[in-house]
Design a protein around this motif. Structure first.
Motif, PDB file in Angstrom:
ATOM      1  N   PHE A 472       0.851  -1.183   0.000  1.00 24.38           N
ATOM      2  CA  PHE A 472       0.000   0.000   0.000  1.00 24.38           C
ATOM      3  C   PHE A 472       0.888   1.235   0.000  1.00 24.38           C
ATOM      4  O   PHE A 472       1.615   1.473   0.962  1.00 24.38           O
ATOM      5  CB  PHE A 472      -0.929  -0.015   1.212  1.00 24.38           C
ATOM      6  CG  PHE A 472      -1.865  -1.197   1.204  1.00 24.38           C
ATOM      7  CD1 PHE A 472      -3.149  -1.071   0.691  1.00 24.38           C
ATOM      8  CD2 PHE A 472      -1.451  -2.442   1.660  1.00 24.38           C
ATOM      9  CE1 PHE A 472      -4.001  -2.162   0.656  1.00 24.38           C
ATOM     10  CE2 PHE A 472      -2.308  -3.542   1.625  1.00 24.38           C
ATOM     11  CZ  PHE A 472      -3.586  -3.399   1.119  1.00 24.38           C
ATOM     12  N   ALA A 473       0.826   2.005  -1.083  1.00 23.50           N
ATOM     13  CA  ALA A 473       1.784   3.094  -1.243  1.00 23.50           C
ATOM     14  C   ALA A 473       1.137   4.305  -1.914  1.00 23.50           C
ATOM     15  O   ALA A 473      -0.080   4.360  -2.085  1.00 23.50           O
ATOM     16  CB  ALA A 473       2.990   2.604  -2.041  1.00 23.50           C
ATOM     17  N   ARG A 474       1.980   5.235  -2.267  1.00 21.77           N
ATOM     18  CA  ARG A 474       1.505   6.446  -2.910  1.00 21.77           C
ATOM     19  C   ARG A 474       2.334   6.682  -4.162  1.00 21.77           C
ATOM     20  O   ARG A 474       3.554   6.529  -4.153  1.00 21.77           O
ATOM     21  CB  ARG A 474       1.641   7.631  -1.972  1.00 21.77           C
ATOM     22  CG  ARG A 474       1.110   8.934  -2.536  1.00 21.77           C
ATOM     23  CD  ARG A 474       1.090  10.014  -1.473  1.00 21.77           C
ATOM     24  NE  ARG A 474       0.839  11.325  -2.041  1.00 21.77           N
ATOM     25  CZ  ARG A 474      -0.371  11.792  -2.304  1.00 21.77           C
ATOM     26  NH1 ARG A 474      -1.429  11.044  -2.035  1.00 21.77           N
ATOM     27  NH2 ARG A 474      -0.536  12.983  -2.839  1.00 21.77           N
ATOM     28  N   TRP A 479      -3.236   6.998  -4.249  1.00 18.81           N
ATOM     29  CA  TRP A 479      -2.911   5.926  -3.304  1.00 18.81           C
ATOM     30  C   TRP A 479      -3.054   4.593  -4.018  1.00 18.81           C
ATOM     31  O   TRP A 479      -4.088   4.308  -4.620  1.00 18.81           O
ATOM     32  CB  TRP A 479      -3.846   5.997  -2.097  1.00 18.81           C
ATOM     33  CG  TRP A 479      -3.785   7.336  -1.424  1.00 18.81           C
ATOM     34  CD1 TRP A 479      -4.648   8.379  -1.599  1.00 18.81           C
ATOM     35  CD2 TRP A 479      -2.785   7.787  -0.482  1.00 18.81           C
ATOM     36  NE1 TRP A 479      -4.256   9.444  -0.823  1.00 18.81           N
ATOM     37  CE2 TRP A 479      -3.126   9.119  -0.127  1.00 18.81           C
ATOM     38  CE3 TRP A 479      -1.663   7.190   0.076  1.00 18.81           C
ATOM     39  CZ2 TRP A 479      -2.361   9.857   0.779  1.00 18.81           C
ATOM     40  CZ3 TRP A 479      -0.909   7.931   0.973  1.00 18.81           C
ATOM     41  CH2 TRP A 479      -1.265   9.251   1.313  1.00 18.81           C
ATOM     42  N   THR A 480      -2.028   3.779  -3.938  1.00 20.57           N
ATOM     43  CA  THR A 480      -1.969   2.584  -4.773  1.00 20.57           C
ATOM     44  C   THR A 480      -1.928   1.293  -3.944  1.00 20.57           C
ATOM     45  O   THR A 480      -1.540   1.302  -2.780  1.00 20.57           O
ATOM     46  CB  THR A 480      -0.706   2.598  -5.657  1.00 20.57           C
ATOM     47  OG1 THR A 480       0.436   2.639  -4.797  1.00 20.57           O
ATOM     48  CG2 THR A 480      -0.691   3.802  -6.569  1.00 20.57           C
ATOM     49  N   VAL A 481      -2.332   0.205  -4.574  1.00 22.39           N
ATOM     50  CA  VAL A 481      -2.125  -1.133  -4.034  1.00 22.39           C
ATOM     51  C   VAL A 481      -1.335  -1.894  -5.092  1.00 22.39           C
ATOM     52  O   VAL A 481      -1.787  -2.005  -6.239  1.00 22.39           O
ATOM     53  CB  VAL A 481      -3.455  -1.859  -3.758  1.00 22.39           C
ATOM     54  CG1 VAL A 481      -3.192  -3.200  -3.077  1.00 22.39           C
ATOM     55  CG2 VAL A 481      -4.392  -1.004  -2.913  1.00 22.39           C
ATOM     56  N   ASN A 482      -0.164  -2.386  -4.717  1.00 28.05           N
ATOM     57  CA  ASN A 482       0.743  -3.033  -5.684  1.00 28.05           C
ATOM     58  C   ASN A 482       0.873  -2.199  -6.957  1.00 28.05           C
ATOM     59  O   ASN A 482       0.740  -2.713  -8.074  1.00 28.05           O
ATOM     60  CB  ASN A 482       0.260  -4.454  -6.014  1.00 28.05           C
ATOM     61  CG  ASN A 482       0.524  -5.408  -4.875  1.00 28.05           C
ATOM     62  OD1 ASN A 482       1.094  -5.025  -3.853  1.00 28.05           O
ATOM     63  ND2 ASN A 482       0.107  -6.653  -5.036  1.00 28.05           N
ATOM     64  N   VAL A 506       1.523  -4.631   3.403  1.00 39.70           N
ATOM     65  CA  VAL A 506       2.768  -3.899   3.602  1.00 39.70           C
ATOM     66  C   VAL A 506       2.561  -2.395   3.436  1.00 39.70           C
ATOM     67  O   VAL A 506       2.008  -1.949   2.433  1.00 39.70           O
ATOM     68  CB  VAL A 506       3.839  -4.367   2.579  1.00 39.70           C
ATOM     69  CG1 VAL A 506       5.166  -3.657   2.829  1.00 39.70           C
ATOM     70  CG2 VAL A 506       4.009  -5.880   2.620  1.00 39.70           C
ATOM     71  N   ASN A 507       3.013  -1.646   4.422  1.00 40.16           N
ATOM     72  CA  ASN A 507       3.102  -0.194   4.285  1.00 40.16           C
ATOM     73  C   ASN A 507       4.579   0.162   4.272  1.00 40.16           C
ATOM     74  O   ASN A 507       5.229   0.193   5.313  1.00 40.16           O
ATOM     75  CB  ASN A 507       2.396   0.502   5.449  1.00 40.16           C
ATOM     76  CG  ASN A 507       2.503   2.022   5.367  1.00 40.16           C
ATOM     77  OD1 ASN A 507       3.030   2.567   4.396  1.00 40.16           O
ATOM     78  ND2 ASN A 507       1.994   2.706   6.381  1.00 40.16           N
ATOM     79  N   PRO A 508       5.151   0.425   3.084  1.00 39.15           N
ATOM     80  CA  PRO A 508       6.596   0.652   2.997  1.00 39.15           C
ATOM     81  C   PRO A 508       7.013   2.061   3.391  1.00 39.15           C
ATOM     82  O   PRO A 508       8.191   2.380   3.369  1.00 39.15           O
ATOM     83  CB  PRO A 508       6.883   0.414   1.512  1.00 39.15           C
ATOM     84  CG  PRO A 508       5.609   0.773   0.822  1.00 39.15           C
ATOM     85  CD  PRO A 508       4.486   0.485   1.782  1.00 39.15           C
TER      86      PRO A 508
END
Lengths: 591, 200
Positions: A472-474, A479-482, A506-508
């Motif tokens: 889970f990222a940006r 805001w994105t998933v994979n 995962v939150n990197p």
């Protein structure tokens, strides 16, 4: 127009004129935030001030009343001729009801109508204003967002009409898709985001528009196929909530007020504290089983609720409503209460404490996380809930003399929609509780030392489960998933019915928190790492959950089963602006 | 006749004008969010128009931000939006209006934008826009092409991945990824277009 760095005196004069006109006596201070460059950026003023504890919550919440019949009678296939939207046909309908049309007495029938109400009062300092809600017939007449009491083994058909104003102007959109979070529900009754409907609109995953949609809530435990009967009672859900889940507009629609409780009982958690059945837990029951729904909202200078649909960060609420009221009072009797706390978002995290008037922290029994009873009650003095998380507490007000005043305070500080900051005393008082009377009859409720056993996790099942990683990222302002963004017409994962998987969430990043909600079945956290270092999963999160909070640099491994139904489901961040922009994936269950 | 509520909102708009203009923060003025700037902007085909009155008022709009020298996301985005334009067909320029606003007005004057539009064979109903640096930043903030992190906010590439999609008549605004499948973007446009029953 120019990019002003200073406060224009004329603007300030205009603001004062507004305040005068609006009858707001206290001045609203301008906050000057320093920037790295040394310049000063003026920010929006906060919501207008409110005097606390002016309004009381009802001592008894309104319960939805079921109906003798729905006309036309519900059926497995959608009833387009009568105005039902083009949903998929109900799964396992024949198995439950044996006939194409629902035979009388085979299900409890409810009717809800999503509608606008023009004169809701959040607080007496603010003008009466429009809100949206699900209106239903209740024990106290027609009310918005009534609490539905359901029972395992008794299916419900809920007919939801869309009576929202189709020419609505402002934030929110007048189409709806109702998610019952987190019922073990067939996908066509799950409130899939693409299934939004109105009489003149069909979402991308519906085949036709409609005035209403029938939702089939089987009220069976997960494990129906595995265990027979009505499934595995250890998978029971207790505190659920229904809310709008319309694609791209969940934050604004839910913030407008489309959210209510659905409480599910069974033999163990029977909803009757005087239950003669020796198996019953006899937890405090209605009216002493009291749901509390928290939302963060922001109000403009006229005291009108607003949500900025243009802002990709959403709108951070600085006022906390409790069952739709700002800083209300709840009068309680000297006895046990089951308080069901729900963070209905859109974005604020809370850490609640129960304190006395002098801020002395009180303890309580924490009996359920995400609505699921824990194996044993935990004695605690705080509870943290991210958006969509629930916490059931039992507080014994008999420990306090009549006239005692207590407060529910939030000590978790937060400054933006991206996540919480730190815990700081004394916090913000959001609810005043007055212990004002003795109970009319002796309190027979209790909190037994054992609540509901957990299904045993078989190490072989865990070893055999494939691991699926979700990050889970940006990226690029979204805001994105994979690395991907939501597409309700395309599944990003397909799992086989009856199987189990480990989902690694995962939150990197360190910049934000994501409360991740997986629709369908409850999961179990197997492990947690922060910056790659193993971390302890707190006791209250070792039960079954449907919201998994990814703090900064956090990875959770969650064991999930996919039983009994097939179809399309979603996983998403329940920080609603993240969900809408567009941190959500469709995943499917297939045979 | 104006109601008291209209009056309050109107005054709130004036009163708050000073707050949000320079605010990068997420705390944006509601009245402003609903009242987009009426800045004078230049179109790639040589017209001077008012942003709100002439391009947005009462319309369904699909807006992205780009710059012509952008070598990463912008060409792909433009190509994707061309596919969207084809899917929208006759609705473009009649019911749905596409706008691309340059992030680098210093580089992208009207002539540069015209050449860019021609090179990409952009059809009627899709307009490229430029204006002064301050005016562009003002538009950008109001349209929500903004990041709370100043470093990211200053990076033009932060703002090229998102489409602002809305129906001004109903003050209904949402977003979509520029690189989403065109039929997915079309479904978002269809969602805010009240005349469309089947969104996708």
């Amino acid at each position: 127009m120019k990019n002003e760095q200073v406060i224009d005196p004329e603007v300030d004069a205009g603001r004062r004129a507004l305040l005068k006109l609006a009858g707001s006596a206290p001045a609203i201070g301008l906050i000057a935030a320093p920037r790295t460059s040394g310049a000063v950026v003026p920010e929006m003023p906060p919501s207008p001030p409110t005097t606390p504890w002016l309004e009381e919550l009802p001592q008894v919440v309104a319960l939805a009343l079921s109906r003798g019949e729905l006309t036309p009678a519900p059926r497995g296939v959608p009833n387009g001729e009568s105005g039902e939207c083009g949903r998929d046909k109900h799964q396992r309908w024949d198995e439950f009801f044996e006939q194409p049309e629902l035979p009388p007495g085979k299900a409890d029938l409810y009717e809800l109508r999503a509608k606008e109400v023009a004169d809701w009062v959040f607080h007496p300092a603010y003008p009466p204003q429009r809100v949206w809600g699900y209106e239903g017939n209740t024990t106290q007449g027609y009310q918005l967002n009534p609490t539905i009491i359901a029972r395992y083994g008794q299916p419900i058909i809920c007919r939801l009409f869309n009576d929202l104003p189709q020419d609505h102007v402002g934030f929110g959109t007048p189409e709806i898709s109702m998610h019952l979070h987190n019922l073990h529900a067939p996908s066509e009754s799950d409130g899939f985001p693409g299934d939004y409907f109105s009489a003149s609109k069909a979402g991308p995953t519906l085949s036709a528009p409609g005035q209403f949609s029938d939702y089939f809530y089987p009220n069976v435990y997960a494990g129906l196929d595995q265990y027979g009967g009505i499934g595995d009672p250890r998978e029971a859900l207790g505190t659920l909530w229904y809310h709008d889940h319309t694609l791209d507009f969940t934050a604004s629609n839910a913030s407008r007020g489309l959210a209510g409780f659905y409480l599910l009982h069974d033999e163990l958690d029977s909803g009757d504290e005087q239950d003669p059945n020796p198996a019953a837990l006899k937890l405090p029951s209605h009216p002493y089983d009291y749901p509390l729904l928290f939302q963060d909202k922001r109000f403009d200078l006229s005291g009108t609720h607003y949500f900025d649909a243009m802002d990709p960060e959403g709108t951070f609420g600085d006022k906390i409503t409790v069952n739709g009221k700002i800083e209300p009072v709840l009068r309680v009797a000297r006895r046990r209460y089951r308080l069901r706390l729900l963070n209905a978002g859109p974005t604020r995290f809370y850490e609640f404490y129960l304190v006395t008037a002098s801020d002395a922290v009180q303890s309580f029994s924490h009996i359920a996380n995400d609505g699921n009873l824990l194996p044993a009650p935990l004695t605690r003095d705080r509870v943290r809930i991210a958006p969509a998380e629930r916490a059931d507490l039992v507080v014994n007000f008999a420990n306090y003399p009549r006239g005692t005043v207590l407060y529910l305070v939030n000590r978790l500080r937060q400054e933006s929609t991206r996540g919480p900051k730190d815990v700081r005393k004394p916090g913000t008082r959001v609810l005043k509780i007055v212990v004002d009377r003795d109970p009319p009859s002796p309190d027979l409720s209790r909190v037994p030392p054992a609540l509901r056993p957990l299904p045993v996790l078989d190490p072989e099942d865990i070893a055999a489960a494939p691991i699926r990683r979700w990050e889970f990222a940006r990226k690029g302002g979204l805001w994105t998933v994979n690395d991907g963004l939501v597409n309700v017409k395309s599944a990003r994962a397909t799992v086989r019915r009856g199987t189990a998987e480990i989902w690694e969430l995962v939150n990197p990043s360190g910049g934000w928190s994501h409360p991740i909600h997986v629709h369908f079945e409850e999961g179990r956290i197997l492990s947690k790492t922060v910056r790659g270092v193993p971390a302890t999963v707190p006791l209250h999160e070792q039960g079954r959950k449907d919201v998994f909070v990814l703090g900064p640099y956090t990875t959770l491994r969650v064991f999930l089963r996919f039983r009994d139904f097939v179809g399309k489901y979603v996983m998403h961040c329940h920080n609603l602006p993240h969900e809408d922009h567009a941190m959500m994936v469709r995943w499917d269950i297939k045979d | 006749m104006k109601t008291r509520r209209d009056l309050l909102v109107g005054i709130a708009g004036v009163a708050l004008a000073g707050y949000a203009l320079s605010a990068r923060r997420s705390l944006r003025a509601p009245a402003l969010a609903q009242g987009l700037p009426n800045t004078l902007v230049q179109t790639h085909d040589g017209r001077s128009v008012r942003f709100y009155d002439d391009l947005i008022r009462g319309k369904i709009a699909v807006i992205n931000m780009m710059y012509t020298r952008c070598e990463n996301t912008c060409p792909l985005g433009t190509r994707n939006l061309l596919r969207l334009q084809q899917l929208l067909g006759e609705r473009v320029g009649r019911d749905v209006f596409m706008y691309s606003i340059t992030l680098k007005p210093d580089e992208d004057d009207q002539h540069v934008l015209m050449k860019y539009a021609e090179r990409h064979r952009v059809q009627h109903g899709w307009t490229f826009l430029t204006a002064g640096v301050e005016a562009i930043r003002d538009l950008r903030y109001h349209l929500g092409f903004v990041d709370p992190d100043p470093l990211l906010d200053d990076d033009s590439n932060t703002h090229t991945a998102v489409l602002r999609i809305g129906n001004d008549a109903y003050r209904r605004w949402t977003m979509a990824p520029v690189m989403a499948e065109p039929d997915q973007i079309l479904a978002t446009v269809n969602h805010v277009d009240r005349t469309i029953i089947y969104t996708g």
